[in-house]
Design a protein around this motif. Structure first.
Motif, PDB file in Angstrom:
ATOM      1  N   SER A 168       0.822  -1.205   0.000  1.00 12.98           N
ATOM      2  CA  SER A 168       0.000   0.000   0.000  1.00 12.98           C
ATOM      3  C   SER A 168       0.857   1.256   0.000  1.00 12.98           C
ATOM      4  CB  SER A 168      -0.924   0.014   1.222  1.00 12.98           C
ATOM      5  OG  SER A 168      -0.166   0.226   2.396  1.00 12.98           O
ATOM      6  N   ARG A 169       0.203   2.369  -0.281  1.00 17.54           N
ATOM      7  CA  ARG A 169       0.843   3.669  -0.242  1.00 17.54           C
ATOM      8  C   ARG A 169       1.137   4.089   1.191  1.00 17.54           C
ATOM      9  NH1 ARG A 169      -2.156   8.111  -3.722  1.00 17.54           N
ATOM     10  NH2 ARG A 169      -1.448   6.631  -5.327  1.00 17.54           N
ATOM     11  N   GLN A 170       0.420   3.531   2.153  1.00 22.49           N
ATOM     12  CA  GLN A 170       0.638   3.865   3.558  1.00 22.49           C
ATOM     13  C   GLN A 170       1.860   3.162   4.142  1.00 22.49           C
ATOM     14  OE1 GLN A 170      -2.321   3.206   2.208  1.00 22.49           O
ATOM     15  NE2 GLN A 170      -3.237   5.243   2.409  1.00 22.49           N
ATOM     16  N   GLY A 171       2.529   2.280   3.369  1.00 19.17           N
ATOM     17  CA  GLY A 171       3.723   1.594   3.833  1.00 19.17           C
ATOM     18  C   GLY A 171       3.469   0.252   4.469  1.00 19.17           C
ATOM     19  N   THR A 172       2.228  -0.210   4.518  1.00 17.22           N
ATOM     20  CA  THR A 172       1.893  -1.514   5.092  1.00 17.22           C
ATOM     21  C   THR A 172       1.640  -2.528   3.985  1.00 17.22           C
ATOM     22  OG1 THR A 172      -0.454  -0.935   5.184  1.00 17.22           O
ATOM     23  CG2 THR A 172       0.894  -0.446   7.132  1.00 17.22           C
ATOM     24  N   MET A 173       1.696  -3.806   4.349  1.00 19.71           N
ATOM     25  CA  MET A 173       1.406  -4.903   3.428  1.00 19.71           C
ATOM     26  C   MET A 173       0.456  -5.892   4.098  1.00 19.71           C
ATOM     27  SD  MET A 173       5.001  -5.767   1.487  1.00 19.71           S
ATOM     28  CE  MET A 173       5.632  -6.669   2.903  1.00 19.71           C
ATOM     29  N   HIS A 185      -2.138 -11.952   7.561  1.00 19.45           N
ATOM     30  CA  HIS A 185      -1.169 -11.188   8.338  1.00 19.45           C
ATOM     31  C   HIS A 185      -0.999  -9.804   7.715  1.00 19.45           C
ATOM     32  CE1 HIS A 185       2.120 -10.602  11.160  1.00 19.45           C
ATOM     33  NE2 HIS A 185       2.899 -10.199  10.174  1.00 19.45           N
ATOM     34  N   GLU A 186      -0.672  -8.830   8.580  1.00 17.70           N
ATOM     35  CA  GLU A 186      -0.387  -7.484   8.110  1.00 17.70           C
ATOM     36  C   GLU A 186       1.021  -7.101   8.546  1.00 17.70           C
ATOM     37  OE1 GLU A 186      -2.378  -2.999   7.956  1.00 17.70           O
ATOM     38  OE2 GLU A 186      -3.229  -4.568   9.263  1.00 17.70           O
ATOM     39  N   PHE A 187       1.825  -6.650   7.583  1.00 22.66           N
ATOM     40  CA  PHE A 187       3.216  -6.311   7.835  1.00 22.66           C
ATOM     41  C   PHE A 187       3.367  -4.806   8.037  1.00 22.66           C
ATOM     42  CE2 PHE A 187       3.051 -10.107   5.263  1.00 22.66           C
ATOM     43  CZ  PHE A 187       3.978 -10.956   5.853  1.00 22.66           C
ATOM     44  N   PHE A 188       4.334  -4.446   8.904  1.00 29.73           N
ATOM     45  CA  PHE A 188       4.728  -3.048   9.165  1.00 29.73           C
ATOM     46  C   PHE A 188       3.569  -2.199   9.683  1.00 29.73           C
ATOM     47  CE2 PHE A 188       7.152  -4.178   5.136  1.00 29.73           C
ATOM     48  CZ  PHE A 188       8.219  -4.744   5.839  1.00 29.73           C
ATOM     49  N   SER A 189       2.623  -2.806  10.349  1.00 29.57           N
ATOM     50  CA  SER A 189       1.490  -2.028  10.860  1.00 29.57           C
ATOM     51  C   SER A 189       1.910  -1.100  11.998  1.00 29.57           C
ATOM     52  CB  SER A 189       0.385  -2.968  11.340  1.00 29.57           C
ATOM     53  OG  SER A 189       0.881  -3.835  12.367  1.00 29.57           O
ATOM     54  N   ASN A 190       2.973  -1.465  12.738  1.00 30.57           N
ATOM     55  CA  ASN A 190       3.456  -0.639  13.844  1.00 30.57           C
ATOM     56  C   ASN A 190       4.876  -0.161  13.616  1.00 30.57           C
ATOM     57  OD1 ASN A 190       1.047  -1.040  15.361  1.00 30.57           O
ATOM     58  ND2 ASN A 190       1.814  -3.052  16.018  1.00 30.57           N
ATOM     59  N   ASP A 191       5.265  -0.044  12.345  1.00 32.33           N
ATOM     60  CA  ASP A 191       6.641   0.324  12.010  1.00 32.33           C
ATOM     61  C   ASP A 191       6.712   1.805  11.663  1.00 32.33           C
ATOM     62  OD1 ASP A 191       9.274   0.364  11.319  1.00 32.33           O
ATOM     63  OD2 ASP A 191       9.196  -1.521  10.208  1.00 32.33           O
ATOM     64  N   ASP A 192       7.856   2.398  11.981  1.00 29.55           N
ATOM     65  CA  ASP A 192       8.039   3.821  11.688  1.00 29.55           C
ATOM     66  C   ASP A 192       8.139   4.091  10.197  1.00 29.55           C
ATOM     67  OD1 ASP A 192       8.021   4.354  14.366  1.00 29.55           O
ATOM     68  OD2 ASP A 192      10.215   4.271  14.571  1.00 29.55           O
ATOM     69  N   ILE A 193       8.583   3.097   9.417  1.00 26.80           N
ATOM     70  CA  ILE A 193       8.801   3.325   7.990  1.00 26.80           C
ATOM     71  C   ILE A 193       7.495   3.343   7.203  1.00 26.80           C
ATOM     72  CG2 ILE A 193       9.005   0.935   7.187  1.00 26.80           C
ATOM     73  CD1 ILE A 193      11.497   1.774   5.651  1.00 26.80           C
ATOM     74  N   GLN A 194       6.379   3.088   7.879  1.00 27.13           N
ATOM     75  CA  GLN A 194       5.114   3.048   7.163  1.00 27.13           C
ATOM     76  C   GLN A 194       4.704   4.424   6.613  1.00 27.13           C
ATOM     77  OE1 GLN A 194       1.773   2.097   9.583  1.00 27.13           O
ATOM     78  NE2 GLN A 194       2.427   3.332  11.326  1.00 27.13           N
ATOM     79  N   THR A 195       5.371   5.492   7.088  1.00 29.47           N
ATOM     80  CA  THR A 195       5.091   6.802   6.503  1.00 29.47           C
ATOM     81  C   THR A 195       5.590   6.903   5.070  1.00 29.47           C
ATOM     82  OG1 THR A 195       7.152   7.632   7.457  1.00 29.47           O
ATOM     83  CG2 THR A 195       5.138   7.938   8.742  1.00 29.47           C
ATOM     84  N   ASN A 196       6.513   6.017   4.673  1.00 30.87           N
ATOM     85  CA  ASN A 196       7.017   5.971   3.300  1.00 30.87           C
ATOM     86  C   ASN A 196       6.236   4.919   2.524  1.00 30.87           C
ATOM     87  OD1 ASN A 196       9.141   7.866   3.801  1.00 30.87           O
ATOM     88  ND2 ASN A 196      10.262   6.232   4.842  1.00 30.87           N
ATOM     89  N   ILE A 212      11.489  -5.004  -1.123  1.00 34.47           N
ATOM     90  CA  ILE A 212      10.476  -3.951  -1.031  1.00 34.47           C
ATOM     91  C   ILE A 212      11.151  -2.615  -1.304  1.00 34.47           C
ATOM     92  CG2 ILE A 212       8.669  -2.928   0.397  1.00 34.47           C
ATOM     93  CD1 ILE A 212       8.872  -5.443   2.190  1.00 34.47           C
ATOM     94  N   GLY A 213      10.634  -1.857  -2.253  1.00 31.47           N
ATOM     95  CA  GLY A 213      11.160  -0.542  -2.572  1.00 31.47           C
ATOM     96  C   GLY A 213      10.213   0.555  -2.112  1.00 31.47           C
ATOM     97  N   TYR A 214      10.793   1.638  -1.586  1.00 31.78           N
ATOM     98  CA  TYR A 214      10.007   2.723  -1.024  1.00 31.78           C
ATOM     99  C   TYR A 214      10.222   4.007  -1.819  1.00 31.78           C
ATOM    100  CZ  TYR A 214       9.295  -0.297   3.030  1.00 31.78           C
ATOM    101  OH  TYR A 214       8.934  -1.337   3.849  1.00 31.78           O
TER     102      TYR A 214
END
Length: 508
Positions: A168-173, A185-196, A212-214
């Motif tokens: 997603s554009r929100q940085g989660t998968m 499962h949801e990845f990076f739901s509580n990660d700081d990098i999800q802003t990218n 994964i590219g940001y």
């Protein structure tokens, strides 16, 4: 309204063939045949797609025109899928239209074949559909809220049966089971990098590991089974990651493309950058990267109307060079002339002079590119500009050709093409046989005197005599000068001082 006679003659002006179009911003796809070595490369151009032979980059076929521009391409072992507007066209054997899937309400933006029986598509309304190809029906439909989860990429992880990974554009998968319609499962739901936002994902050569590219130029190698990041890479230049590819000939290399047109090669054993291809596609983003299975070859395409093939055969074993390319004008053509019955000379706003063969595309050539900075340095026209920063900014600015003429009778002996450049009084000569720019520059010495010091003198038109010996140039001051094409020397002028009181606009 058209008269009856005009309506009857409309077919005389219908388009016959388009020259110089190779690819656009839509990512190209590889269609690998497992039973034989004749692989295909598919690229989109407006409302049609081209199929190229991978071993020669020759055009094999051109599809029929679709109703709207093509937004996405995909293929499995049997079929080719084309997204045009809100419809999905399914082709068998590349050119035979097999089915049309038209249940979407908006334009389709992403396609992903899921095995040989299913197809996953996403439209602009952020709605995901899983199609049963055999029955042309929707097997599963899932709607996402763009504010919470705006889909950007899709991936079917290797060995993950019935599993779909959505970025997603929100940085989660999210990892979904499309058979049971459950979110696993949801990845990076509580990660700081999800802003990218996530801009690209790709399956690595190792099971459970993906890249994964940001949008900030960062690349993650992430283990899906343990939800753990293994290593993180960061590109030096700004811009998002637009494409990722892994080498498929037992060499641990990863290639990443950026929006600046650069390609980076990473060593996954030592986890560091080993080489870069700067300006692999100038002034445009890398649309797609593909490694050819079992070979040290990398395919790239971009919005600069270029399709390039890179080979890793340098002595260091890590760097690559340009091996083969198919390209056209990256900007709109400015001047077009017939060289003979089958060759067309074309000059574009990208500063390049090209030839296009009306029958065989592989006989097309590029004569070179003229930039403003290089032109001024060669001709000493930049005497008043001593700022190095301004020179660096002008280095890549093209110098378009606004008019050109050619004569074939003497082209085997000396130059047979002359060209006028935008806002310049010097005229360049080109050699058709060598496909290069000549050393001759045509300009009369009168324009360097004090009389024309405050007068803007521009070359406006040109022509070559039928014998091929003389080039005639008209200027904005009304002068018409003649030069020898072999030696480049001045041979005379028409009129006592100048022919016209105003600018010369055409010479026949």
């Amino acid at each position: 309204m058209l008269s009856v006679s005009s309506q009857q003659q409309q077919h005389l002006f219908s388009s016959y063939r388009t020259l110089g179009l190779v690819t656009n911003h839509v990512p190209c796809i590889l269609r690998i045949h497992q039973r034989h070595s004749s692989h295909l490369l598919l690229t989109a151009i407006g409302k049609v797609f081209h199929a190229y032979r991978l071993n020669t980059l020759q055009v094999l076929l051109v599809s029929d025109a679709h109703t709207e521009d093509i937004q996405a391409l995909a293929s499995n072992s049997r079929l080719v899928f084309v997204a045009s507007g809100s419809s999905i066209y399914v082709y068998r054997r590349v050119f035979h239209l097999y089915q049309t899937l038209s249940d979407h309400k908006g334009d389709v933006q992403h396609l992903l074949p899921f095995g040989d029986e299913h197809l996953i598509s996403i439209d602009e309304s952020n709605t995901l559909r899983v199609w049963d190809i055999q029955s042309a029906s929707v097997y599963f439909l899932l709607e996402f809220d763009p504010k919470n989860f705006h889909i950007t990429c899709l991936l079917h992880p290797a060995t993950y049966v019935n599993k779909l990974l959505i970025a997603s554009r929100q940085g989660t998968m999210q990892l979904w089971n499309i058979k049971s319609n459950k979110l696993l499962h949801e990845f990076f739901s509580n990660d700081d990098i999800q802003t990218n936002s996530i801009t690209a994902i790709a399956q690595s050569t190792v099971v459970d590991v993906i890249a994964i590219g940001y949008n900030n130029g960062q690349i993650r190698l992430h283990n899906l089974r343990y939800d753990e990041t293994l290593v993180t890479f960061t590109q030096d230049f700004n811009g998002p990651i637009t494409s990722i590819a892994f080498r498929l000939d037992n060499v641990p290399h990863m290639a990443t493309g950026s929006s600046a047109g650069h390609i980076c090669i990473w060593n996954l054993d030592t986890c560091h950058l080993i080489s870069q291809m700067r300006n692999a596609h100038k002034q445009c983003s890398i649309a797609a990267l593909h490694y050819i299975p079992g070979e040290p070859l990398l395919i790239s395409n971009g919005n600069d109307n270029a399709l390039r093939e890179w080979i890793f055969d340098m002595p260091d074993g890590q760097s690559c060079r340009l091996y083969r390319e198919r390209c056209g004008h990256s900007k709109s053509p400015r001047c077009v002339r017939f060289h003979d019955n089958e060759i067309v000379l074309s000059a574009g706003n990208d500063g390049r002079l090209r030839t296009f063969h009306t029958i065989l595309d592989n006989l097309s050539r590029c004569f070179g590119r003229t930039t403003r900075y290089k032109w001024e340095m060669e001709l000493n026209e930049n005497e008043n500009n001593d700022n190095d920063d301004e020179k660096n900014e002008d280095t890549e600015q093209p110098l378009p050709i606004i008019d050109l003429r050619c004569e074939v009778i003497k082209e085997n002996d000396w130059d047979g093409i002359i060209a006028i450049h935008e806002n310049r009084r010097r005229v360049s000569a080109w050699n058709y046989i060598r496909a290069t720019r000549s050393q001759h520059r045509f300009e009369h010495e009168r324009f360097a005197t004090k009389v024309y010091h405050n007068t803007e003198v521009l070359a406006t038109c040109c022509d070559i005599s039928p014998c091929g010996n003389f080039g005639i140039i008209g200027y904005s001051t009304g002068h018409i000068d003649m030069y020898n094409m072999q030696s480049g020397l001045y041979r005379g002028s028409f009129g006592n001082t100048f022919c016209y009181q105003t600018s010369v606009i055409r010479i026949f």
